[in-house]
Design a protein around this motif. Structure first.
Motif, PDB file in Angstrom:
ATOM      1  N   GLN A   1       1.051  -1.511  -0.275  1.00 21.00           N
ATOM      2  CA  GLN A   1      -0.233   0.024  -0.333  1.00 21.00           C
ATOM      3  C   GLN A   1       0.923   1.199   0.366  1.00 21.00           C
ATOM      4  O   GLN A   1       0.831   2.501   0.030  1.00 21.00           O
TER       5      GLN A   1
ATOM      6  N   PHE B   1       1.262   3.476  -2.900  1.00 19.89           N
ATOM      7  CA  PHE B   1       0.233   4.032  -3.523  1.00 19.89           C
ATOM      8  C   PHE B   1      -0.317   5.295  -2.716  1.00 19.89           C
ATOM      9  O   PHE B   1      -1.526   6.004  -2.919  1.00 19.89           O
ATOM     10  N   ASN B   2       0.341   5.227  -1.365  1.00 26.55           N
ATOM     11  CA  ASN B   2      -0.313   6.548  -1.097  1.00 26.55           C
ATOM     12  C   ASN B   2       0.040   8.359  -0.964  1.00 26.55           C
ATOM     13  O   ASN B   2      -0.798   8.556  -0.626  1.00 26.55           O
TER      14      ASN B   2
ATOM     15  N   ARG C   1      -0.950   8.727  -4.902  1.00 28.18           N
ATOM     16  CA  ARG C   1      -1.548   8.360  -5.387  1.00 28.18           C
ATOM     17  C   ARG C   1      -2.501   7.374  -5.410  1.00 28.18           C
ATOM     18  O   ARG C   1      -2.877   6.643  -5.964  1.00 28.18           O
ATOM     19  N   PRO C   2      -3.464   7.364  -4.795  1.00 29.63           N
ATOM     20  CA  PRO C   2      -4.667   6.457  -3.986  1.00 29.63           C
ATOM     21  C   PRO C   2      -5.907   6.408  -5.096  1.00 29.63           C
ATOM     22  O   PRO C   2      -6.814   5.057  -4.619  1.00 29.63           O
ATOM     23  N   ASP C   3      -5.332   7.337  -6.065  1.00 29.39           N
ATOM     24  CA  ASP C   3      -6.745   6.031  -6.832  1.00 29.39           C
ATOM     25  C   ASP C   3      -7.108   5.140  -7.677  1.00 29.39           C
ATOM     26  O   ASP C   3      -5.995   4.205  -7.763  1.00 29.39           O
ATOM     27  N   LYS C   4      -7.918   4.642  -6.913  1.00 31.56           N
ATOM     28  CA  LYS C   4      -8.220   2.986  -7.372  1.00 31.56           C
ATOM     29  C   LYS C   4      -8.110   2.865  -9.031  1.00 31.56           C
ATOM     30  O   LYS C   4      -6.992   1.803  -9.090  1.00 31.56           O
ATOM     31  N   PHE C   5      -8.585   3.624 -10.148  1.00 35.89           N
ATOM     32  CA  PHE C   5      -8.123   2.804 -11.201  1.00 35.89           C
ATOM     33  C   PHE C   5      -5.996   2.618 -11.175  1.00 35.89           C
ATOM     34  O   PHE C   5      -5.944   2.350 -11.780  1.00 35.89           O
TER      35      PHE C   5
ATOM     36  N   LYS D   1      -4.233   2.254  -9.166  1.00 34.95           N
ATOM     37  CA  LYS D   1      -3.633   1.255  -8.402  1.00 34.95           C
ATOM     38  C   LYS D   1      -3.498  -0.075  -8.846  1.00 34.95           C
ATOM     39  O   LYS D   1      -3.240  -0.763  -8.562  1.00 34.95           O
ATOM     40  N   GLU D   2      -5.410  -0.552  -9.406  1.00 31.77           N
ATOM     41  CA  GLU D   2      -4.833  -1.552  -9.948  1.00 31.77           C
ATOM     42  C   GLU D   2      -4.085  -1.713 -11.386  1.00 31.77           C
ATOM     43  O   GLU D   2      -4.022  -3.084 -11.282  1.00 31.77           O
ATOM     44  N   HIS D   3      -4.208  -1.067 -12.215  1.00 30.09           N
ATOM     45  CA  HIS D   3      -3.385  -0.614 -13.684  1.00 30.09           C
ATOM     46  C   HIS D   3      -1.820  -0.614 -12.818  1.00 30.09           C
ATOM     47  O   HIS D   3      -1.068  -2.514 -13.572  1.00 30.09           O
TER      48      HIS D   3
ATOM     49  N   THR E   1      -1.128  -2.022 -10.074  1.00 34.74           N
ATOM     50  CA  THR E   1      -0.514  -3.258  -9.442  1.00 34.74           C
ATOM     51  C   THR E   1      -0.105  -4.431 -10.744  1.00 34.74           C
ATOM     52  O   THR E   1       0.479  -5.124 -10.511  1.00 34.74           O
TER      53      THR E   1
END
Length: 156
Positions: free
Chosen positions: A8, A11-12, A14-18, A20-22, A24
Motif C-alpha cells: 500500500q 500508492f499512498n 496516488r490513491p486513485d483506484k484505477f 492502483k489496479e493498473h 498493481t
C-alpha cells in the motif's frame, strides 16, 4: 509459487483506484517476467529495456514494496570506462577499439543490449552487498554493481 501483492505504501501518494489496479497488474506482470536475484532480505527483479531498466523489489513473502526506473546513462556511468580501460586485456577486441577511440557510448549500447537479451547473469554477494554480473559469452568478464544499481567496475 507465492501470490504477489503490492504494498500500500506505493500508492499512498496516488490513491486513485484505477491507477492502483493498473499499476498493481503492471508491476506483477513485470516482476513475473523478470530476471530475479535473491538477497538476504528481498528478491530483486530486473527488467531491461532498450534505454532503461525497471527494478522491482519484493519481500521474500512476495510483497512488492519498491520499484524504480533507471536510465542506462546513470547505471553505466563514465567512471565505468576507467575500469574497462584498466582491464583492457579481459575485454573483447572491438571494445578495446571503441575505448581507444573514446566511444564509450558504443560500449554502453552493447552492454545495455546484453542486459536486455539476458546475456549477463547476476549473483548477489551478501558480504559486500554487491551484485556481480557475469557475461555468459566471455568467461573472464564480470561487472560489479553496487546496491544502488550502478555498475562500478570490471572484476577479473
Amino acid at each position: 509459487m507465492l501470490e504477489l501483492t503490492v504494498s500500500q505504501k506505493i500508492f499512498n501518494k496516488r490513491p486513485d483506484k484505477f491507477i492502483k489496479e493498473h499499476i498493481t497488474q503492471l508491476l506483477i506482470d513485470q516482476y513475473n517476467n523478470s530476471y530475479k536475484t535473491e538477497t538476504s532480505n528481498a528478491v530483486i527483479a530486473f527488467n531491461f529495456f532498450s534505454d532503461h531498466a525497471l527494478i522491482i523489489t519484493s519481500s521474500k513473502e512476495g510483497e512488492i514494496y519498491l520499484y524504480q526506473q533507471m536510465e542506462y546513462e546513470s547505471m553505466l556511468p563514465e567512471s565505468l570506462s576507467k575500469s574497462l580501460d584498466f582491464n583492457r586485456d579481459s575485454l573483447p577486441i572491438h571494445w578495446k577499439k571503441w575505448l581507444e577511440k573514446s566511444q564509450f557510448n558504443l560500449v554502453r549500447k552493447e552492454f545495455s543490449q546484453a542486459l536486455n537479451f539476458n546475456r549477463l547473469s547476476a549473483s548477489y554477494n551478501e558480504h559486500d552487498e554487491t551484485f556481480y554480473w557475469n557475461w555468459k559469452g566471455y568467461k573472464n568478464i564480470c561487472f560489479r554493481m553496487n546496491n544502488t544499481y550502478v555498475f562500478e567496475e570490471v572484476v577479473t
